[in-house]
Design an enzyme around this catalytic site. Sequence first.
Site, PDB file in Angstrom:
ATOM      1  CG  HIS A  24      -1.716   1.219   1.440  1.00  0.00           C
ATOM      2  ND1 HIS A  24      -3.066   1.281   1.186  1.00  0.00           N
ATOM      3  CD2 HIS A  24      -1.367   2.459   1.906  1.00  0.00           C
ATOM      4  CE1 HIS A  24      -3.511   2.491   1.455  1.00  0.00           C
ATOM      5  NE2 HIS A  24      -2.497   3.220   1.906  1.00  0.00           N
ATOM      6  CD  GLU A  25       1.685   3.617   3.716  1.00  0.00           C
ATOM      7  OE1 GLU A  25       2.004   4.690   3.167  1.00  0.00           O
ATOM      8  OE2 GLU A  25       0.623   3.476   4.347  1.00  0.00           O
ATOM      9  CG  HIS A  28       0.406   6.408  -0.410  1.00  0.00           C
ATOM     10  ND1 HIS A  28      -0.653   6.954  -1.103  1.00  0.00           N
ATOM     11  CD2 HIS A  28      -0.149   5.748   0.656  1.00  0.00           C
ATOM     12  CE1 HIS A  28      -1.792   6.652  -0.493  1.00  0.00           C
ATOM     13  NE2 HIS A  28      -1.509   5.912   0.566  1.00  0.00           N
TER      14      HIS A  28
END
Length: 433
Positions: A24-25, A28
């Site tokens: 997920h990170e 980003h």
Amino acid sequence: MTILLTVLGIALFAVGLLFSIAWHELGHLSTAKLFGIRVPQYMVGFGPTIWSRHKGETEYGIKAIPAGGYIRMIGMFPPGADGRVEARSTSPWRGMIEDARSAAFEELRPGDETRLFYTRKPWKRVIVMFAGPFMNLVLAFVIFVGVMMSFGTATQTTTVGGVQKCVIDQSENRDTCAKGDPVSPAQRAGLLKGDKIVAFNGVPVKDWADLSNRIRDTIGPATITVERAGQERVLKATLLENGVAAKDDDGEIIPGKFVPAGYLGFAASTEIVPQTFGQSLDRMGDMIENGAEAIISLPAKIPDLWDATFGDGERKDDSPVGVVGAARISGEVLNMDAPTENIIATFLMLLAGFNLSLFLFNMLPLLPLDGGHIAGALWESVRRNIARLFRRPDPGPFDVAKLMPVAYVVAGIFICFTLLVLVADIVNPVKIS
């Protein structure tokens, strides 16, 4: 052996959880760097740092509590009206805003003025914030479709799993025949367990849904073509009208609702059937729809969850489950009395469901979730386009920091709910059969 498998299941889930967070990170991080935003930190977990290493301008690390993760970007919020970020007032609500603004400018270095998050165009900020949840959606999709196409899913088939001896209205909720119940059309026609129905009224059947719908639409004489011991046989039956479970537009059974329809009187056998890519996509769509409905209905489930935790209420199968509950379920999965491929498929589906939940939850348009930042960027775009349309001065970046008091309230609610689910998962956990 049971304890060992339980511990192994929990450990495997923890690894899957950490990977999902890191994945997920990474969404980003990669998009932020793509658009030239400086990222000082990329962390998996919260609390004390267990391990970290600097590579370039970013510190990569793992923290002690595997309950989330974050990347820290410079300039998440614009400076105040006075152009300063160090201003501080005595108002607690105003203080929250200023604290958030100051944190956004920590470690500001010469040259970073052109690398601040808030200075990027709204569509770039939307991409950066959406990339994290999107990575969870991609992971869920890959796992789910992979399992569906290689292993399959439990599917009702046109093979007869059992024959009902008499006609019983399904709303009566009984299995045994009573005096006066008519003999079922399937029993009278000579249908046997193991028969594979290949045609109904002379027309080939595609699948169970097709056969079920055609049976429901028929009252009176019908022919049933079956494969039995390698040979085809044509059986004659007279279908009766009976109360049967209603279906929705998607062909799913509606619990507690019954309608009059044609009735033959047999149960379809269930087999693990690999799905096509198209069928897998349809099922993935159903999972997303069901997941969204589950998140919307979370507030309505709190009273039952509270009663199951601190009262004598039953923990329902669709009750919210947290990280601890999911880890316990993983331990149960590895202890299932089932073939190894079933256990692996079930564990992978659990991980896919967790990632889908992360995607849906983070897309809520509330700070401090990713969806809140996306909503702020979209609103800024709307404001600027309206100003441009009416030839008004550019209103500038939308100050998401002004919403931080709301974000603290939302975060407080989430924390309380998480603690409630945590206690429920310990004292009255959801169990699989």
